[in-house]
Design a protein around this motif. Structure first.
Motif, PDB file in Angstrom:
ATOM      1  N   ALA A 381       0.829  -1.207   0.000  1.00  0.00           N
ATOM      2  CA  ALA A 381       0.000   0.000   0.000  1.00  0.00           C
ATOM      3  C   ALA A 381       0.864   1.258   0.000  1.00  0.00           C
ATOM      4  N   ARG A 382       1.920   1.229   0.787  1.00  0.00           N
ATOM      5  CA  ARG A 382       2.833   2.386   0.796  1.00  0.00           C
ATOM      6  C   ARG A 382       3.444   2.594  -0.585  1.00  0.00           C
ATOM      7  N   ARG A 386      -1.045   4.569  -1.434  1.00  0.00           N
ATOM      8  CA  ARG A 386      -2.309   4.554  -0.698  1.00  0.00           C
ATOM      9  C   ARG A 386      -2.243   5.290   0.639  1.00  0.00           C
ATOM     10  N   LEU A 388      -2.821   8.200   2.593  1.00  0.00           N
ATOM     11  CA  LEU A 388      -3.570   9.445   2.416  1.00  0.00           C
ATOM     12  C   LEU A 388      -2.862  10.605   3.097  1.00  0.00           C
ATOM     13  N   SER A 400      -9.407  -0.847  10.305  1.00  0.00           N
ATOM     14  CA  SER A 400     -10.026  -0.366   9.076  1.00  0.00           C
ATOM     15  C   SER A 400     -11.500  -0.105   9.345  1.00  0.00           C
ATOM     16  N   GLN A 484      -5.968  14.094  -2.949  1.00  0.00           N
ATOM     17  CA  GLN A 484      -6.911  12.976  -2.920  1.00  0.00           C
ATOM     18  C   GLN A 484      -8.153  13.373  -2.133  1.00  0.00           C
ATOM     19  N   PHE A 502      -4.449   5.303   5.606  1.00  0.00           N
ATOM     20  CA  PHE A 502      -4.436   4.722   4.266  1.00  0.00           C
ATOM     21  C   PHE A 502      -5.836   4.759   3.675  1.00  0.00           C
ATOM     22  N   THR A 503      -5.905   4.817   2.365  1.00  0.00           N
ATOM     23  CA  THR A 503      -7.175   4.590   1.682  1.00  0.00           C
ATOM     24  C   THR A 503      -7.435   3.093   1.603  1.00  0.00           C
ATOM     25  N   GLY A 504      -8.708   2.718   1.678  1.00  0.00           N
ATOM     26  CA  GLY A 504      -9.070   1.314   1.571  1.00  0.00           C
ATOM     27  C   GLY A 504      -8.866   0.544   2.861  1.00  0.00           C
TER      28      GLY A 504
END
Length: 828
Positions: A381-382, A386, A388, A400, A484, A502-504
């Protein structure tokens, strides 16, 4: 002061009398009597608050006492309250016996009148400073005492002045504008008489004990509502008087990680509220505080930590390069920090184990075992962009959830079963219900001592603060960071250690190793609980080493669960349903299945004591595992424990084969549920295998009748277990399964409809029977089976009655060991 009923100076008060003085007052008394530099003051006791809340009037004589204390304070400081030439200004702060950060009220700069304000400007040579204090005082007094909703217009413009401006003209302008705004908002004004201001502030602090946010906080943390709050009245020192002044908050160790060393923040040219409100992001104390002041603070903090025996939260003000201490209290900390700090204290050897364990709760241990994100997925993710934004990690953990921007919505979605992450520009006490509901919290401003950070640590909720790149648009229901844009309802993930958002969503990995700190702490706890046997429930062979490493000194299992996990239970139920003879079913498959599945468990267990609960066809749990109604219709005899003796014999046969096949080293006992009569116990005893087989038999007691017949059952048994959850439920007349859930009991207890919460406390209806069972056990070992989350209160009560054998679910092994260690320590 002779004849005082409700007030004590810092010099007079007993620092140990926390219930009378509140935590803040007790800390100030301690520091004053140690000779530390503390602005002088006095404490209005919690008894005065309780009387005020009961009668809704100030107790007779209290205002006269306060007047006398003021006279003494004027002599002590060489200043005059409400007049010149050197005005005495006061802070009026709440101080409950139990720390409730951010939940109650404070008024600073009290005592300003035209005379005292002009004298202050003259004494300091700074009219701008005086104007700032007048505006701040109006804002706080208006909100806390008069109930103002808050001023959307900033006061900076109102308070603007130059140091050399005429003090009288400036005061008139600032006071009248502030008064106009308050009058428009509340229909009231700040009293011009400083003594009337003080009386109003004391009443307001008393009243803040029962605000909705304070009650919500106490209910969540199970703090009694009848304690009341003390009021601390203290002479002001000013961190906003000059550039070499400021205010800050420090911890003697990092409250997020437990790392040793002074940790905190400092804001130059500020008052204390600027630091904790979260509206300005302060600087790290080690970088911002002048070296001589930092050295003095480090030395003082270290000495206080050693004396008090806990990690501390210290508020301070620097006035013209002189350090003043305003508060010391035990620090709120994350579960990870609590474990690390306790382990370090034990290693350092400067704090006795009694004190160390007092500050570690079973929930701390429980939360340290929580799972986290899959590390490889985080790395991807990084690399994939991702992230944010990144802020300050204020409370570790990884969660999450759906992005939510207001607390009402967070509570609504959480109650509907959603995992939510609450994102706010800054939190306030009004957000508490949303913070409790959220799995994670993110704020755009504030540091590690802001409201969001302190409350999140108390809740054990993952939190990131000071994510300055994050723009929260409440009107558009979006957050924007680095180009974003996310909308409310989008999924985000929060890492409370690294500060990353993070997104997601992320997959959750299996729990990581608990680490050296937890192992060290649990080793000490295990030694202190060595007189107890801790049985951990296992179902699969892989569960055994985990249970033993967690501190189990015995193991238990339920044959229903073992057979269900292997798929054998469905086949056995079908065999029973297909049997042609409902009176005497074909039971050889039962013995075969038990032998097959229990053998690897016993082999893994080695020579440790192993308890096995017989198959129970009529329990609550059986509804999920078996065709209960169909089975009991075909075999009505299953409705009583020994209705089909051959079923017990088949399980005994299977266990004997398992013991032999595993090597014969394990001591095994089989216990049958719902025994309630000595005659049943005697009949069960008659089914036992011959001596030397490694297997004994006994009973699981689940009913009040069984407790009433305890002596006779014990005389005919090799082992007895009392199922606490089922016994409590029977006394309350509610399904036992409801004692494993939050609702409906949370709401029911909150409404005051039950005087005892059966999930956490021994009900008085069981007290005598439980105590008697220990006395009547004789040769028969008797244990308590605890289902669900371990309650320290419950364990302490049972330990005090003489119980020394406890069985718990696997994840509750460490919490139980800690609770037993604390229960066995001397009370002080």
């Amino acid at each position: 002061m002779a004849g005082s009923l409700f007030t004590l100076t810092f010099d007079e008060a007993d620092p140990q009398a926390v219930g009378q003085l509140g935590g803040k007052g007790a800390g100030l008394a301690r520091m004053t009597q140690r000779g530390l530099r503390v602005p002088p003051g006095f404490i209005v006791s919690t008894e005065a608050c309780r009387q005020y809340l009961k009668s809704e009037t100030v107790p007779a004589g209290l205002l006269d006492e306060i007047s006398g204390r003021l006279a003494g304070l004027e002599i002590r400081t060489g200043k005059s309250f409400g007049r010149g030439p050197y005005p005495l200004l006061l802070s009026v702060r709440s101080g409950a016996p139990v720390s409730m950060p951010g939940m109650m009220d404070t008024v600073l700069n009290l005592g300003l009148s035209r005379e005292s304000a002009v004298a202050l400007a003259t004494a300091t040579g700074d009219t701008r400073f005086m104007a700032d204090l007048v505006a701040r005082f109006h804002s706080m007094y208006g909100e806390i005492v008069l109930g103002a909703l808050g001023d959307d217009e900033p006061l900076d413009e109102v308070a603007s002045a130059r140091p050399g401006d005429d003090p009288g003209q400036t005061f008139d302008r600032v006071w009248s504008e502030c008064a106009r705004r308050l009058l428009d908002d509340t229909g009231e004004q700040v009293p011009e008489d400083p003594r009337a201001q003080l009386a109003g502030a004391v009443r307001a602090v008393f009243g803040s004990w029962n605000t909705s946010r304070a009650r919500t906080y106490r209910e969540f943390h199970k703090i009694p509502h009848d304690l009341g709050t003390a009021v601390v009245v203290q002479s002001m020192v000013f961190g906003n008087v000059s550039d070499d002044s400021g205010s800050g908050v420090v911890f003697t160790r990092d409250p997020a990680t437990g790392e040793p060393g002074l940790f905190g923040e400092y804001l130059a040219h500020s008052q204390g509220e600027d630091v904790v409100a979260g509206t300005r992001t302060p600087d790290p104390v080690r970088e911002a505080l002048p070296s001589p002041v930092l050295t003095e603070l480090e030395q003082t903090a270290g000495a206080l930590e050693r004396e008090i025996g806990d990690v501390l939260d210290i508020e301070f003000t620097v006035e013209r390069s002189t350090l003043y201490l305003l508060q010391v209290r035990s620090a709120k900390r994350t579960p990870d920090a609590a474990v690390r700090i306790a382990s370090d204290f034990l290693t350092e050897g400067v704090v006795p184990p009694r004190k160390v364990l007092h500050h570690v709760a079973v929930d701390h241990v429980r939360q340290v075992q929580r799972p986290g994100f899959d590390t490889s997925e985080v790395e991807r993710a990084r690399a994939g962009g991702r992230v944010l934004t990144t802020g300050i990690g204020a409370c570790p953990g990884q969660v999450s959830g759906e992005l939510v921007l207001d607390s009402d919505r967070a509570k609504e979605l959480a109650e509907a079963g959603h995992d939510v992450v609450l994102a706010r520009p800054v939190t306030s006490p009004a957000d508490l219900h949303g913070m409790i509901a959220a799995r994670g919290i993110v704020t755009a401003t504030g540091g590690s001592t802001s409201h969001a950070a302190v409350v999140a640590r108390a809740l054990g909720t993952v939190c990131v603060v000071g994510a300055s790149a994050l723009k929260v648009d409440l009107a558009a229901r979006t957050v924007v960071a680095d180009g974003q844009t996310l909308r409310e309802g989008d999924h985000v993930s929060v890492d409370g250690s690294s500060g990353e958002v993070f997104t997601g969503s992320f997959a959750t990995a299996a729990p990581a190793e608990t680490g050296e700190a937890l192992a060290s702490l649990m080793s000490v706890a295990g030694d202190l609980a060595a007189d107890c046997t801790v049985f951990s429930k296992v179902t699969l062979p892989a569960d055994v080493p985990r249970a033993l490493s967690a501190g189990a000194t015995g193991l238990v299992t339920a044959l229903d669960d073992v057979l269900a996990a292997s798929g054998h239970l469905d086949r056995l139920v079908q065999v029973l349903m297909d049997s042609r003879d409902a009176g005497a079913p074909h039971l050889e498959p039962v013995a075969d299945a038990v032998a097959t599945e229990v053998t690897p468990l016993l082999r893994e267990a080695g020579d440790i004591e192993f308890g096995v609960r017989a198959i129970d066809f009529v329990s609550d749990e059986s509804r999920e595992l078996m065709q209960q109604t169909a089975l009991t219709t075909r075999y009505p005899s299953l409705g009583v424990p020994l209705g089909i003796p051959e079923l017990i014999e088949a399980q005994i046969a299977g266990l004997r084969r398992a013991i032999k096949d595993a090597g014969g080293a394990t001591s095994v006992h089989l216990a049958v549920r719902h025994i309630s009569d000595p005659a049943e116990a005697a009949a069960l005893h008659g089914l036992r295998p011959p001596a030397g087989s490694g297997l004994t038999v006994g009973a699981y007691l689940t009913s009040p009748r069984a407790l009433a017949n305890f002596r006779g059952i014990a005389d005919a048994s090799n082992r007895i277990w009392l199922e606490m959850r089922v016994l409590q439920a029977a006394m309350f007349g509610i399904p036992a399964r409801q004692l494993l859930t939050a609702e409906p009991l949370d709401s029911y207890v909150k409404r005051g409809l039950l005087t005892t919460d059966p999930r956490s406390t021994v009900d008085p209806s069981l007290e005598h029977a439980l105590s008697r069972s220990v006395e009547q056990a004789g040769h028969c070992p008797v244990g308590i089976r605890l289902s669900g989350a371990v309650s320290e209160e419950l364990v302490t009560g049972l330990h005090g009655k003489g119980f020394r054998r406890f069985a718990v679910d696997a994840d509750e092994t460490r919490p139980l060991v800690l609770a037993l260690a604390k229960a066995g320590l001397p009370r002080q």
